[in-house]
Design a protein around this motif. Structure first.
Motif, PDB file in Angstrom:
ATOM      1  N   PHE A   1       0.880  -1.216  -0.044  1.00 19.03           N
ATOM      2  CA  PHE A   1       0.027  -0.037  -0.023  1.00 19.03           C
ATOM      3  C   PHE A   1       0.924   1.226   0.090  1.00 19.03           C
ATOM      4  O   PHE A   1       1.669   1.471   0.860  1.00 19.03           O
ATOM      5  CB  PHE A   1      -0.982  -0.054   1.310  1.00 19.03           C
ATOM      6  CG  PHE A   1      -1.678  -1.464   1.259  1.00 19.03           C
ATOM      7  CD1 PHE A   1      -2.560  -1.486   0.126  1.00 19.03           C
ATOM      8  CD2 PHE A   1      -1.622  -2.030   2.348  1.00 19.03           C
ATOM      9  CE1 PHE A   1      -3.416  -2.863   0.233  1.00 19.03           C
ATOM     10  CE2 PHE A   1      -2.383  -3.268   2.593  1.00 19.03           C
ATOM     11  CZ  PHE A   1      -3.312  -3.525   1.662  1.00 19.03           C
ATOM     12  N   VAL A   2       0.628   2.159  -0.994  1.00 19.15           N
ATOM     13  CA  VAL A   2       1.139   3.380  -1.233  1.00 19.15           C
ATOM     14  C   VAL A   2       0.579   4.441  -0.611  1.00 19.15           C
ATOM     15  O   VAL A   2      -0.878   4.442  -0.257  1.00 19.15           O
ATOM     16  CB  VAL A   2       1.855   3.484  -2.367  1.00 19.15           C
ATOM     17  CG1 VAL A   2       2.897   2.407  -2.967  1.00 19.15           C
ATOM     18  CG2 VAL A   2       0.793   3.680  -3.518  1.00 19.15           C
ATOM     19  N   ALA A   3       1.034   5.748  -0.699  1.00 21.57           N
ATOM     20  CA  ALA A   3       0.309   7.118  -0.393  1.00 21.57           C
ATOM     21  C   ALA A   3      -0.807   7.141  -0.859  1.00 21.57           C
ATOM     22  O   ALA A   3      -1.853   7.597  -0.337  1.00 21.57           O
ATOM     23  CB  ALA A   3       1.212   8.243  -0.632  1.00 21.57           C
ATOM     24  N   ALA A   4      -1.023   6.710  -2.208  1.00 19.27           N
ATOM     25  CA  ALA A   4      -2.291   7.025  -3.096  1.00 19.27           C
ATOM     26  C   ALA A   4      -3.311   6.123  -2.452  1.00 19.27           C
ATOM     27  O   ALA A   4      -4.534   6.711  -2.628  1.00 19.27           O
ATOM     28  CB  ALA A   4      -2.068   6.800  -4.492  1.00 19.27           C
ATOM     29  N   ASN A   5      -3.192   4.968  -1.657  1.00 17.86           N
ATOM     30  CA  ASN A   5      -4.326   4.319  -1.025  1.00 17.86           C
ATOM     31  C   ASN A   5      -4.823   4.656   0.011  1.00 17.86           C
ATOM     32  O   ASN A   5      -5.930   4.177   0.369  1.00 17.86           O
ATOM     33  CB  ASN A   5      -3.458   2.938  -0.913  1.00 17.86           C
ATOM     34  CG  ASN A   5      -2.792   2.143  -2.264  1.00 17.86           C
ATOM     35  OD1 ASN A   5      -1.701   1.720  -2.355  1.00 17.86           O
ATOM     36  ND2 ASN A   5      -4.037   1.839  -3.020  1.00 17.86           N
ATOM     37  N   ILE A   6      -3.924   5.543   0.692  1.00 17.55           N
ATOM     38  CA  ILE A   6      -4.315   5.976   2.099  1.00 17.55           C
ATOM     39  C   ILE A   6      -5.490   7.089   2.033  1.00 17.55           C
ATOM     40  O   ILE A   6      -5.467   8.133   1.711  1.00 17.55           O
ATOM     41  CB  ILE A   6      -2.978   6.662   2.947  1.00 17.55           C
ATOM     42  CG1 ILE A   6      -2.045   5.428   2.874  1.00 17.55           C
ATOM     43  CG2 ILE A   6      -3.527   6.823   4.235  1.00 17.55           C
ATOM     44  CD1 ILE A   6      -2.340   4.123   3.340  1.00 17.55           C
ATOM     45  N   THR A   7      -6.560   6.448   2.383  1.00 14.94           N
ATOM     46  CA  THR A   7      -7.924   7.258   2.625  1.00 14.94           C
ATOM     47  C   THR A   7      -8.687   6.920   3.972  1.00 14.94           C
ATOM     48  O   THR A   7      -8.279   5.928   4.241  1.00 14.94           O
ATOM     49  CB  THR A   7      -8.775   7.321   1.512  1.00 14.94           C
ATOM     50  OG1 THR A   7      -9.335   6.189   1.401  1.00 14.94           O
ATOM     51  CG2 THR A   7      -8.036   7.708  -0.023  1.00 14.94           C
ATOM     52  N   VAL A   8      -9.661   7.712   4.184  1.00  8.99           N
ATOM     53  CA  VAL A   8     -10.622   7.252   5.444  1.00  8.99           C
ATOM     54  C   VAL A   8     -11.292   6.117   5.060  1.00  8.99           C
ATOM     55  O   VAL A   8     -11.363   5.031   5.855  1.00  8.99           O
ATOM     56  CB  VAL A   8     -11.400   8.293   5.693  1.00  8.99           C
ATOM     57  CG1 VAL A   8     -12.593   7.967   6.718  1.00  8.99           C
ATOM     58  CG2 VAL A   8     -10.878   9.659   6.137  1.00  8.99           C
ATOM     59  N   GLY A   9     -11.639   5.855   3.701  1.00 11.04           N
ATOM     60  CA  GLY A   9     -12.397   4.658   3.328  1.00 11.04           C
ATOM     61  C   GLY A   9     -11.594   3.624   3.489  1.00 11.04           C
ATOM     62  O   GLY A   9     -12.016   2.406   3.694  1.00 11.04           O
ATOM     63  N   PHE A  10     -10.334   3.856   3.085  1.00  3.65           N
ATOM     64  CA  PHE A  10      -9.412   2.628   2.841  1.00  3.65           C
ATOM     65  C   PHE A  10      -9.117   1.946   4.419  1.00  3.65           C
ATOM     66  O   PHE A  10      -9.056   0.914   4.403  1.00  3.65           O
ATOM     67  CB  PHE A  10      -8.031   3.060   2.350  1.00  3.65           C
ATOM     68  CG  PHE A  10      -6.933   2.020   2.450  1.00  3.65           C
ATOM     69  CD1 PHE A  10      -7.009   0.969   1.754  1.00  3.65           C
ATOM     70  CD2 PHE A  10      -5.944   2.163   3.418  1.00  3.65           C
ATOM     71  CE1 PHE A  10      -6.067  -0.051   1.720  1.00  3.65           C
ATOM     72  CE2 PHE A  10      -4.993   1.215   3.522  1.00  3.65           C
ATOM     73  CZ  PHE A  10      -4.852   0.211   2.645  1.00  3.65           C
ATOM     74  N   ILE A  11      -9.230   2.747   5.145  1.00  6.39           N
ATOM     75  CA  ILE A  11      -8.743   2.323   6.693  1.00  6.39           C
ATOM     76  C   ILE A  11      -9.845   1.482   7.162  1.00  6.39           C
ATOM     77  O   ILE A  11      -9.863   0.469   7.596  1.00  6.39           O
ATOM     78  CB  ILE A  11      -8.457   3.722   7.611  1.00  6.39           C
ATOM     79  CG1 ILE A  11      -7.254   4.376   7.149  1.00  6.39           C
ATOM     80  CG2 ILE A  11      -8.529   2.718   9.031  1.00  6.39           C
ATOM     81  CD1 ILE A  11      -5.983   3.585   7.361  1.00  6.39           C
ATOM     82  N   HIS A  12     -11.188   2.036   6.749  1.00  5.28           N
ATOM     83  CA  HIS A  12     -12.320   1.547   7.168  1.00  5.28           C
ATOM     84  C   HIS A  12     -12.496   0.002   6.406  1.00  5.28           C
ATOM     85  O   HIS A  12     -13.193  -1.046   6.690  1.00  5.28           O
ATOM     86  CB  HIS A  12     -13.535   2.171   6.931  1.00  5.28           C
ATOM     87  CG  HIS A  12     -13.973   3.342   7.734  1.00  5.28           C
ATOM     88  ND1 HIS A  12     -14.225   3.212   8.874  1.00  5.28           N
ATOM     89  CD2 HIS A  12     -14.246   4.854   7.514  1.00  5.28           C
ATOM     90  CE1 HIS A  12     -14.171   4.285   9.709  1.00  5.28           C
ATOM     91  NE2 HIS A  12     -14.161   5.469   8.918  1.00  5.28           N
ATOM     92  N   SER A  13     -11.993  -0.026   5.132  1.00  7.68           N
ATOM     93  CA  SER A  13     -11.902  -1.320   4.434  1.00  7.68           C
ATOM     94  C   SER A  13     -11.100  -2.461   5.149  1.00  7.68           C
ATOM     95  O   SER A  13     -11.434  -3.572   5.116  1.00  7.68           O
ATOM     96  CB  SER A  13     -11.641  -1.111   2.917  1.00  7.68           C
ATOM     97  OG  SER A  13     -10.264  -0.771   2.855  1.00  7.68           O
ATOM     98  N   LEU A  14      -9.958  -1.902   5.787  1.00 14.51           N
ATOM     99  CA  LEU A  14      -9.084  -2.705   6.371  1.00 14.51           C
ATOM    100  C   LEU A  14      -9.801  -3.210   7.393  1.00 14.51           C
ATOM    101  O   LEU A  14      -9.662  -4.538   7.716  1.00 14.51           O
ATOM    102  CB  LEU A  14      -7.724  -1.919   6.922  1.00 14.51           C
ATOM    103  CG  LEU A  14      -6.902  -1.601   5.734  1.00 14.51           C
ATOM    104  CD1 LEU A  14      -5.689  -0.560   6.389  1.00 14.51           C
ATOM    105  CD2 LEU A  14      -6.368  -2.656   4.890  1.00 14.51           C
TER     106      LEU A  14
END
Length: 405
Positions: A350-363
Motif C-alpha cells: 500500500f502506497v500513499a495514494a491508497n491511504i484514505t478514510v475509506g481505505f482504513i475502514h475497508s481494512l
C-alpha cells in the motif's frame, strides 16, 4: 698361699658382672642414638609437610586476592560479602527480585541455546510475589530502519508503560537511531543474520519470544514487521488481546503444492502429512504457548533439517507445532491483515495514494465476522501490512480522525 687363692677366686667371681654392665651400657647408648635420629628425621618430615601446606595456603590466598584485584575495583566489594556489584556506575543487587523479573538492559552475551533455556523456565507457584500488570510485548522483526516508527510512537504516546514492552530484531550491525525519549530507545535485542525463506526466520522469531519471556510481566506476544501498522488504538488492541482465551496463529491444511507439496516424508513418524499445516508468519501468542515454542528442540530440528529449499519454515513450523499439540488453545486465525489478491510470492504493498478514510475502514471490515472466545465478532484484524514508506505522512494525517490515536 691359701689367702692368695681365695683372693684370686674372689676376683674371678667379680669379673663377669663388670663385663655384662659394659655391654648393657653400650646397647643403651646405641638405642638412645637411634631414637634421637628417628625423632630428628620425623621432625624434619613433619616440618617439611607443614611448610608445604602453609606455602600452598598462602599462595591460594594470594591468588584469590590477585583475582579480585584484576577483575574488580576495590569499591565494588561492600560489607555484604560482595552481594552488591557496580553496574553502570550504580550499585546493583544481583539477587534482587526486580533484577530477576525484568531485564533492564536488553543487551546480553547469551547464545541462543542459553537464551532459550533461560526463557523456558516456568515458576510452579501460580501466585506472583509482586504486583503484576500483564503486558503486551510488541516484537518488531526488521532488516533495518522502521519506516513506520513515527506512527508507532504516536500509537504508544500517553499509554501506561506498565501495559506494553517493545523488542526490535534487526540485522547485526544495524543500530536504531532514536532519541533517548523514544519508547524504542535501547529496545534492540542481540540479533543474527536472517535470510528470507530460511529457518533463520524461525530463529529470529524464537529469539524475539525468548527475550520477551525474560520479563515475567509480558503475557501476550505480537510479531510485527517494519511495514506493519495498527488499525485501532492501543486501548482497543490491549483489551482485545488480554480478554482473549486463545492465541491467534493461522493454521490450515493447504492441499496444493504450496502447502502439502512442501512436506517432506522424512519427517515421519514425528510429523505426518495429515498434521502438516500452513499459516501467516505474523502471529500473536500468549505466554504459556510462547514458552512451549521457545523450549521445543525436537520439532524445530526436523524443520531445520528437512524444510528446505522452497519450504519456508516460517509459514509452517509454528502452525504445525501448535496444531499438533495445542490446537484447542488457538483461534486458528491471524489478526494481521495482508492482501494476497495479486497471487504472487509477496502480498500487495500500500502506497500513499491508497491511504484514505475509506481505505482504513475497508481494512477493518474486510472480514464480515470471525470467532472470538467462541462467539462471532466483526472485529477480526488489529494490524495490517504491507505499507510503503510513502504512506507514512497520509497515515499520520488520519490518526486522530480514524485510527483513534
Amino acid at each position: 698361699m691359701v689367702r692368695n687363692r681365695e683372693k684370686e677366686e674372689s676376683e674371678s667371681r667379680l669379673i663377669p658382672p663388670v663385663s655384662i654392665s659394659v655391654a648393657d651400657s653400650t646397647s643403651i647408648s646405641l638405642i638412645k642414638v637411634i631414637s634421637t635420629l628417628i625423632i630428628f628425621v620425623l621432625g624434619i618430615v613433619i616440618g617439611l609437610v607443614s611448610s608445604f601446606h602453609l606455602r600452598k595456603y598462602f599462595s591460594f590466598e594470594g591468588d584469590q586476592f590477585s583475582f579480585k584485584s584484576i577483575y574488580f575495583e576495590t569499591e565494588q566489594f561492600s560489607s555484604r560479602d560482595n552481594e552488591m556489584m557496580l553496574v553502570n556506575g550504580e550499585r546493583d543487587d544481583c539477587l534482587s527480585m526486580d533484577r530477576f523479573l525484568r531485564q533492564g538492559n536488553l543487551i546480553h552475551q547469551m547464545t541462543d541455546k542459553e537464551l532459550f533455556w533461560r526463557a523456558s523456565l516456568v515458576p510452579q507457584k501460580k501466585e506472583f510475589p509482586f504486583r503484576r500488570a500483564p503486558r503486551v510485548a510488541f516484537m518488531f522483526l526488521t532488516r533495518g530502519p522502521l519506516p513506520m516508527l513515527p506512527l508507532w510512537e504516536r500509537f504508544f504516546s500517553g499509554q501506561d508503560v506498565e501495559k506494553y514492552s517493545i523488542y526490535v530484531h534487526a540485522l547485526p550491525g544495524f543500530e536504531l537511531q532514536v532519541s533517548n525519549s523514544s519508547v524504542f530507545y535501547r529496545r534492540q535485542i542481540p540479533s543474527q543474520h536472517v535470510q528470507w525463506g530460511s529457518v533463520s526466520l524461525v530463529d529470529a522469531e524464537k529469539r524475539l519470544l525468548a527475550n520477551a519471556l525474560l520479563d515475567f510481566s509480558n503475557e501476550r506476544f505480537v510479531l510485527i514487521s517494519e511495514s506493519c501498522i495498527p488499525i485501532y488504538n492501543f486501548s482497543t488492541i490491549y483489551s482485545y488481546l488480554m480478554g482473549s482465551d486463545h492465541s491467534f496463529v493461522e493454521s490450515y491444511d493447504d492441499p496444493s503444492r504450496y502447502g502439502r507439496g512442501r512436506y517432506s516424508r522424512w519427517m515421519k513418524p514425528d510429523i505426518r502429512l495429515a498434521e502438516w499445516r500452513k499459516g501467516s508468519q505474523w502471529f500473536e501468542i500468549r505466554r504459556n504457548l510462547a514458552v512451549r515454542v521457545v523450549a521445543d528442540s525436537k520439532y524445530y530440528l526436523l524443520f531445520k533439517k528437512y524444510c528446505k529449499p522452497s519450504c519456508y519454515p516460517d509459514e509452517h513450523y509454528i502452525p504445525t507445532y501448535l496444531r499438533k499439540f495445542y490446537g484447542a488453545l488457538n483461534a486458528n486465525r491471524t489478526i494481521t491483515y495482508v492482501d494476497w489478491s495479486q497471487m504472487g510470492p509477496h502480498p500487495a504493498t500500500f502506497v500513499a495514494a491508497n491511504i484514505t478514510v475509506g481505505f482504513i475502514h475497508s481494512l477493518r471490515n474486510n472480514v464480515t465476522q470471525c470467532s472470538y472466545n467462541s462467539r462471532n465478532t466483526s472485529l477480526c484484524h488489529l494490524f495490517a501490512r504491507k505499507f510503503d514508506p510513502s504512506s507514512l505522512e497520509p497515515l499520520l494525517n488520519l490518526t486522530s480522525q480514524v485510527l483513534g490515536f
